[in-house]
Design a protein around this motif. Structure first.
Motif, short mmCIF file in Angstrom:
data_model
loop_
_atom_site.label_atom_id
_atom_site.label_comp_id
_atom_site.label_asym_id
_atom_site.label_seq_id
_atom_site.Cartn_x
_atom_site.Cartn_y
_atom_site.Cartn_z
N ALA A 235 0.88 -1.18 0.00
CA ALA A 235 0.00 0.00 0.00
C ALA A 235 0.91 1.22 0.00
CB ALA A 235 -0.91 0.01 1.22
N TYR A 236 0.51 2.28 -0.68
CA TYR A 236 1.35 3.48 -0.70
C TYR A 236 0.49 4.69 -1.03
CZ TYR A 236 1.44 3.96 -5.83
OH TYR A 236 1.10 4.16 -7.15
N ILE A 237 1.10 5.86 -0.97
CA ILE A 237 0.42 7.10 -1.31
C ILE A 237 0.85 7.54 -2.71
CG2 ILE A 237 0.04 9.51 -0.70
CD1 ILE A 237 -1.22 7.43 1.21
N ALA A 238 -0.12 7.58 -3.62
CA ALA A 238 0.12 8.02 -4.99
C ALA A 238 -0.01 9.54 -5.06
CB ALA A 238 -0.87 7.35 -5.93
N GLU A 239 1.02 10.20 -5.58
CA GLU A 239 1.08 11.66 -5.56
C GLU A 239 1.10 12.25 -6.96
OE1 GLU A 239 3.99 13.41 -3.07
OE2 GLU A 239 3.82 11.93 -1.47
N THR A 240 0.31 13.29 -7.16
CA THR A 240 0.31 14.05 -8.40
C THR A 240 0.19 15.53 -8.07
OG1 THR A 240 -2.10 13.77 -8.58
CG2 THR A 240 -0.73 12.21 -9.79
N GLY A 241 0.47 16.38 -9.06
CA GLY A 241 0.32 17.82 -8.87
C GLY A 241 1.61 18.50 -8.46
N PRO A 242 1.58 19.82 -8.38
CA PRO A 242 2.79 20.60 -8.03
C PRO A 242 3.23 20.35 -6.60
CG PRO A 242 0.86 22.02 -8.09
CD PRO A 242 0.42 20.70 -8.63
N LYS A 243 4.49 20.67 -6.34
CA LYS A 243 5.10 20.38 -5.04
C LYS A 243 4.34 21.02 -3.89
CE LYS A 243 9.60 20.68 -2.69
NZ LYS A 243 11.03 21.08 -2.85
N ASP A 244 3.81 22.23 -4.09
CA ASP A 244 3.13 22.95 -2.99
C ASP A 244 1.63 22.67 -2.93
OD1 ASP A 244 2.51 24.22 -5.33
OD2 ASP A 244 2.90 26.25 -4.60
N ASN A 245 1.14 21.74 -3.78
CA ASN A 245 -0.30 21.43 -3.78
C ASN A 245 -0.51 20.00 -4.28
OD1 ASN A 245 -3.08 21.81 -3.51
ND2 ASN A 245 -3.28 22.65 -5.58
N ARG A 246 0.08 19.05 -3.57
CA ARG A 246 0.05 17.67 -4.02
C ARG A 246 -1.30 17.02 -3.75
NH1 ARG A 246 3.90 15.83 -7.31
NH2 ARG A 246 4.84 14.10 -6.17
N VAL A 247 -1.77 16.24 -4.70
CA VAL A 247 -2.93 15.37 -4.52
C VAL A 247 -2.40 14.01 -4.08
CG1 VAL A 247 -4.88 14.22 -5.64
CG2 VAL A 247 -4.30 16.58 -6.24
N LYS A 248 -2.88 13.52 -2.94
CA LYS A 248 -2.35 12.28 -2.38
C LYS A 248 -3.47 11.27 -2.21
CE LYS A 248 1.59 14.41 -0.07
NZ LYS A 248 2.48 14.37 1.10
N ARG A 249 -3.36 10.16 -2.97
CA ARG A 249 -4.38 9.12 -2.96
C ARG A 249 -3.81 7.82 -2.41
NH1 ARG A 249 -6.38 8.83 -9.06
NH2 ARG A 249 -4.20 9.38 -9.45
N LEU A 250 -4.66 7.04 -1.78
CA LEU A 250 -4.27 5.72 -1.32
C LEU A 250 -4.31 4.77 -2.52
CD1 LEU A 250 -3.69 3.70 0.99
CD2 LEU A 250 -6.17 3.50 1.28
N ALA A 251 -3.26 3.94 -2.65
CA ALA A 251 -3.19 2.98 -3.75
C ALA A 251 -2.58 1.68 -3.24
CB ALA A 251 -2.35 3.54 -4.90
N ILE A 252 -2.84 0.59 -3.94
CA ILE A 252 -2.24 -0.71 -3.61
C ILE A 252 -1.71 -1.35 -4.88
CG2 ILE A 252 -3.69 -1.09 -1.58
CD1 ILE A 252 -5.42 -2.96 -3.24
N MET A 253 -0.77 -2.27 -4.71
CA MET A 253 -0.17 -2.97 -5.84
C MET A 253 0.53 -4.22 -5.33
SD MET A 253 3.05 -0.40 -6.55
CE MET A 253 4.23 0.03 -5.24
N ASP A 254 0.90 -5.11 -6.26
CA ASP A 254 1.73 -6.25 -5.90
C ASP A 254 3.12 -5.76 -5.53
OD1 ASP A 254 -0.42 -7.78 -6.55
OD2 ASP A 254 0.43 -8.62 -8.39
N SER A 255 3.93 -6.63 -4.94
CA SER A 255 5.26 -6.23 -4.48
C SER A 255 6.16 -5.76 -5.61
CB SER A 255 5.93 -7.38 -3.73
OG SER A 255 6.18 -8.47 -4.61
N ASP A 256 5.86 -6.19 -6.86
CA ASP A 256 6.68 -5.77 -8.00
C ASP A 256 6.09 -4.59 -8.75
OD1 ASP A 256 4.51 -7.05 -9.08
OD2 ASP A 256 5.64 -8.36 -10.41
N GLY A 257 4.99 -4.02 -8.23
CA GLY A 257 4.37 -2.86 -8.86
C GLY A 257 3.22 -3.18 -9.79
N ALA A 258 2.94 -4.46 -10.04
CA ALA A 258 1.85 -4.86 -10.94
C ALA A 258 0.52 -4.83 -10.20
CB ALA A 258 2.12 -6.24 -11.50
N ASN A 259 -0.57 -5.05 -10.96
CA ASN A 259 -1.93 -5.06 -10.41
C ASN A 259 -2.22 -3.81 -9.60
OD1 ASN A 259 -2.76 -7.52 -11.53
ND2 ASN A 259 -1.89 -8.69 -9.85
N HIS A 260 -1.86 -2.68 -10.17
CA HIS A 260 -2.02 -1.40 -9.48
C HIS A 260 -3.48 -1.00 -9.40
CE1 HIS A 260 -1.74 2.93 -8.70
NE2 HIS A 260 -0.56 2.66 -8.18
N ARG A 261 -3.84 -0.39 -8.27
CA ARG A 261 -5.23 0.02 -8.06
C ARG A 261 -5.28 1.24 -7.14
NH1 ARG A 261 -9.13 -3.92 -4.58
NH2 ARG A 261 -10.85 -2.47 -4.16
#
Length: 447
Positions: free
Chosen positions: A182-208
């Motif tokens: 599980a990790y925090i997926a980040e997008t947007g500029p440095k001073d206004n980041r959008v942070k979403r919860l995401a999950i994936m397999d240990s190798d990065g596949a099956n991302h959701r």
């Protein structure tokens, strides 16, 4: 990683996995994960044949044989201990050769070990069967075998489990590939980041992606049974700890407040959460039943106390505190008693995490830059494993041999990414994610 190879004598049946076939006493390959030498173990991983090519919802059994071998090879390569040969550019065996390899072919490629298998299915929505075999090429002997029966959509799990079988048999270590992040997926500029919860397999596949980014998500952690993720979310002026049910796709609020609440951490039995909460100039550590109830305060000293994580047996908690004037690592009993400092090096220490093996504590060292390190549970034998500009928030693999962390790039972009390093500090690699990533949380081995 560079590694040392040795041949060792095994007597009796191997108990690494429940269905592993008993092998006779003989000299067999092994990999020393702690002692760098000049070369990695060369292991052939050809595509897996199928007796009859039939269509499944995940593709034909022939195409699955190729893709499963690719995942196995990538897992082994990513561990830093192996140099896979194939599956691309390597002749696939026939079905008959799966159990009777032509060892001369693989010896001619200087392969020391061989992984091959098969894929079978009745077609349609029927389950697929994946066979996995490991051979010592030099001796011409079988080291291990295992079969996996899975739904077609879970073909990657069969591949990870085959890679786990190979890794465990050749290293003597517990497996870790068949797990999730599980990790925090980040997008947007440095001073206004959008942070979403995401999950994936240990190798990065099956991302959701789990959350939509309308509210800030932080510091996720898997429950020990993989059914839930605890995380912090800022909703307007309120801060909440959510428990997200992964299978049901629903979440509930465990705790809500107007002050800073952060860093929820599960107890090993999954019944309790640690968290930290600010009140005035102080921040203290609390625990609360996951089912809900009254929180219990564990620290009560001036300054900032942030925790931390439970020991694997649930009897102790490691945390950080600045009560001595700067951030240092402390350990206490699970009821808050017996608090004592264990770190005494230069700089500051943060984000301590207890190894699932119980033998080490990982941490972030802040001394100019941010680096990830480990120490013994009494604070001795400190070792720094990374040397990036800003590496922080380590999380342990299920077997306690590998750490993931996030790295923030220097400069104006502030881009963050998830990385992995083993306990030698030699094997370091980036985990590819669709967007920037931070705050990884490695879950236990899937069952």
């Amino acid at each position: 990683m560079m590694l040392s190879l040795r041949r060792k004598t095994l007597r009796g049946a191997s108990a690494l996995l429940a269905l592993l076939i008993a092998m006779p006493a003989t000299a067999q390959l092994s990999v020393d994960v702690t002692n760098p030498v000049e070369s990695d173990l060369r292991i052939a991983v050809p595509a897996m044949p199928t007796q009859q090519d039939v269509e499944t919802p995940a593709g034909s059994t022939q195409s699955l044989g190729q893709r499963i071998a690719e995942v196995i090879a990538n897992d082994l390569r990513g561990s830093g201990l192996f140099t896979p040969l194939g599956p691309n550019g390597v002749q696939a065996p026939s079905m008959a050769e799966v159990t009777s390899p032509v060892f001369a072919r693989w010896s001619a490629m200087n392969a020391e070990a061989l992984v091959q298998g098969f894929v079978r299915s009745a077609g349609g929505d029927s389950q697929i069967t994946v066979g996995c075999y490991l051979y010592d090429v030099s001796l011409g002997t079988e080291l291990a075998r295992q079969g996996y029966v899975v739904a077609p959509r879970d073909w990657r799990r069969a591949a990870h489990r085959c890679a786990d079988l190979v890794y465990s048999r050749l290293t003597g270590e517990s497996p870790f590939f068949d797990s999730r992040i599980a990790y925090i997926a980040e997008t947007g500029p440095k001073d206004n980041r959008v942070k979403r919860l995401a999950i994936m397999d240990s190798d990065g596949a099956n991302h959701r992606f789990i959350t939509n980014g309308q509210s800030l998500a932080l510091t996720p952690r898997w429950s020990p049974d993989y059914r839930s993720i605890a995380y912090v979310s800022y909703v307007g002026r309120n801060v909440r700890i959510y428990i997200y049910d992964v299978d049901q796709g629903r979440q509930r609020v465990l705790l809500e407040g107007s002050g800073a609440i952060f860093a929820p951490r599960w107890s090993p039995d999954g019944r309790t959460l640690l968290y930290s909460m600010a009140s005035g100039a102080n921040t203290d550590i609390y625990k609360i039943p996951v089912a809900g109830g009254r929180p219990t305060r564990l620290t009560n000293t001036p300054g900032i106390n942030v925790g931390g994580s439970f020991s694997p047996d649930g009897t102790k908690v490691v945390f950080e505190s600045d009560r001595s004037g700067g951030q240092q690592i402390y350990v206490m009993n699970a009821d808050g008693s017996g608090q004592r400092r264990i770190s005494f090096g230069g700089g500051r220490y943060a984000t301590p995490e207890w190894s699932p093996r119980g033998d080490l504590i990982a941490f972030t060292k802040i001394a100019g830059n941010f680096r990830v390190g480990v120490m013994d549970v009494n604070g001795s034998n400190e070792r720094l494993l990374t040397n990036g500009w800003q590496d922080e928030a380590p999380t342990w693999s299920p077997n306690g041999r590998v750490l993931q962390f996030f790295r923030t790039a220097a400069g104006r972009s502030g881009n963050s990414s998830i990385w992995q390093v083993d306990l030698t500090g030699v094997n370091e690699r980036k985990i590819v994610t669709p967007v920037d990533g931070s705050d990884p949380a490695w879950g236990p081995l899937l069952q």
